[in-house]
Design an enzyme around this catalytic site. Structure first.
Site, mmCIF file in Angstrom:
data_model
loop_
_atom_site.group_PDB
_atom_site.id
_atom_site.type_symbol
_atom_site.label_atom_id
_atom_site.label_comp_id
_atom_site.label_asym_id
_atom_site.label_seq_id
_atom_site.Cartn_x
_atom_site.Cartn_y
_atom_site.Cartn_z
ATOM 1 N N LEU A 175 0.816 -1.213 0.000
ATOM 2 C CA LEU A 175 0.000 0.000 0.000
ATOM 3 C C LEU A 175 0.849 1.263 0.000
ATOM 4 C CD1 LEU A 175 -2.729 1.437 0.193
ATOM 5 C CD2 LEU A 175 -2.601 1.167 2.685
ATOM 6 N N ALA A 176 1.771 1.383 0.944
ATOM 7 C CA ALA A 176 2.575 2.604 1.031
ATOM 8 C C ALA A 176 3.415 2.806 -0.221
ATOM 9 C CB ALA A 176 3.471 2.557 2.269
ATOM 10 N N ASP A 177 3.962 1.729 -0.778
ATOM 11 C CA ASP A 177 4.736 1.856 -2.009
ATOM 12 C C ASP A 177 3.858 2.352 -3.159
ATOM 13 O OD1 ASP A 177 7.556 0.958 -1.645
ATOM 14 O OD2 ASP A 177 6.585 -0.818 -0.851
ATOM 15 N N SER A 178 2.640 1.842 -3.241
ATOM 16 C CA SER A 178 1.752 2.251 -4.326
ATOM 17 C C SER A 178 1.342 3.712 -4.190
ATOM 18 C CB SER A 178 0.511 1.350 -4.351
ATOM 19 O OG SER A 178 0.870 0.005 -4.583
ATOM 20 N N ALA A 181 4.228 5.742 -5.184
ATOM 21 C CA ALA A 181 4.403 5.737 -6.638
ATOM 22 C C ALA A 181 3.506 6.775 -7.292
ATOM 23 C CB ALA A 181 4.103 4.347 -7.195
#
Length: 404
Positions: A175-178, A181
């Protein structure tokens, strides 16, 4: 880009933009994917012996990582060992032709290889360098290793997620990476817009811990002004009710939301409890949330007596907000997703027809597209370097050095 090309009206909006993706796992590479979906030429640069670990994450088919097929789509793939002189020099030559570099090494790593901002901007003053790290380029945590999971914990997200008496809950996906992004692609386009006015590139410092905090709403302001700390409420909301998941007669689950007062009133009429609407506490979402037990009992009892399809049809007729709780199997069959082509089919030479999420949004005149799925490690190395002006002897020398 030429302003008078005959196909300018329909060219992908980022056609002519060149992006070097030096990043791994997952925020930086996904930001590059989003740019590539709308026409940017993305060149994925991987270590010759240690490719992006996302190639090995998650399930594989015939030894081919499926996550990479999505994350690597619309990217040309080359190998370079940036720690070797030949790799460094080749990267600088590539940067001179690029608009954007996206990297997620720990702060100081590029500098150790003499590939920091002074060297990159000297090679190309118009370059935008997006630096995506867990904690940012400065501060007491800057040099710590970090992943999106830490951002989910530090931002307050995990503290809010889960049942009140249960442990904090982390999401079972990136979630945090998305979110980071999405923020990175936005930041890159913002820097490119500034370049149109100034002619100069700049550095984007993206700390993954910050976008997660940004999407959690006004919690810092609540705390600053009121000392209010939001607690875990499970599927309930502190701001409105009824809002929960409810089980139907046939064992399915549905989610109901009543963020709007008018919708809350429609729901209570539908479930046969119109008298609740006249209660003084029903007038605002916060007051309704304080009576969530009563509202959940009324809504849950009505839903539990009916099969899912009947419940969905009744809510739709009443213009009340509801959705089935779906897994990926349901997503594949959902008529709205089918109409939007949200999960589309991509022809792939390795696996044949391949289903994956489509581009993130639709543009009426200059739409994005998935041109190909993730390619093999280093598949385009010779082609890209040849286009850069390197001859067979130079490419051979780089291989001999171990830079490719």
């Amino acid at each position: 880009m030429s302003a008078d090309r005959p196909d300018d009206a329909t060219r992908p909006p980022l056609d002519g933009l060149r992006v070097l993706d030096l990043a791994t796992l997952f925020a930086g590479p996904l930001a590059a994917t989003m740019l590539g979906d709308f026409g940017a030429e993305v060149i994925k640069v991987e270590h010759p012996l240690r490719p992006d670990p996302s190639r090995g994450h998650g399930p594989a088919k015939d030894g081919i990582g499926l996550w990479w097929k999505m994350l690597g789509r619309n990217k040309r793939t080359i190998t370079l060992d940036l720690s070797r002189p030949g790799g460094r020099d080749t990267l600088l030559r590539l940067a001179a032709t690029a608009d954007v570099v996206i990297e997620n090494f720990r702060p100081g790593t590029l500098e150790k290889w003499d590939l920091g901002w002074p060297e990159l901007s000297a090679a190309n003053p118009r370059l935008v360098l997006a630096r995506v790290t867990a904690f940012g380029q400065f501060g007491p945590y800057a040099h710590r290793p970090g992943f999106g999971t830490l951002a989910e914990a530090m931002s307050g997200f995990a503290a809010l997620t889960g049942e009140p008496e249960a442990p904090p809950t982390l999401p079972p996906f990136g979630l945090a990476d998305s979110v980071a992004a999405l923020a990175t692609s936005y930041a890159v386009l913002t820097a490119l817009a500034a370049r149109q006015r100034t002619g100069a590139g700049q550095v984007v410092d993206m700390a993954i811990i910050e976008p997660m905090l940004a999407v959690l709403g006004p919690q810092p302001t609540w705390y600053d002004q009121l000392g209010y700390v939001q607690e875990r409420t499970g599927n309930r909301s502190a701001n409105n009710a009824p809002r929960n998941t409810y089980r139907t007669l046939d064992g399915s689950w549905v989610a109901v939301s009543t963020s709007a007062q008018s919708v809350a009133e429609r729901v209570m009429r539908l479930v046969g409890r119109p008298e609740m609407i006249d209660e003084p506490w029903f007038a605002t979402g916060v007051q309704r949330a304080a009576h969530a037990d009563e509202l959940d009992e009324a809504v849950g009892k009505w839903i539990a007596a009916r099969p899912r399809d009947e419940v969905l049809a009744a809510f739709e007729k009443a213009e009340a907000a509801i959705a089935p709780v779906q897994d990926v199997r349901d997503v594949f069959e959902d008529p709205q997703y089918l109409a939007l082509d949200t999960v589309t089919t991509v022809a792939d030479p390795d696996l044949g027809p391949l289903r994956m999420q489509n581009v993130l949004f639709r543009l009426s005149a200059t739409p994005g597209a998935i041109r190909w799925a993730g390619r093999g490690h280093g598949a385009d190395t010779d082609a890209v370097l040849t286009e850069l002006g390197l001859g067979p002897a130079e490419i051979g020398a780089l291989r001999e050095e171990g830079a490719l």
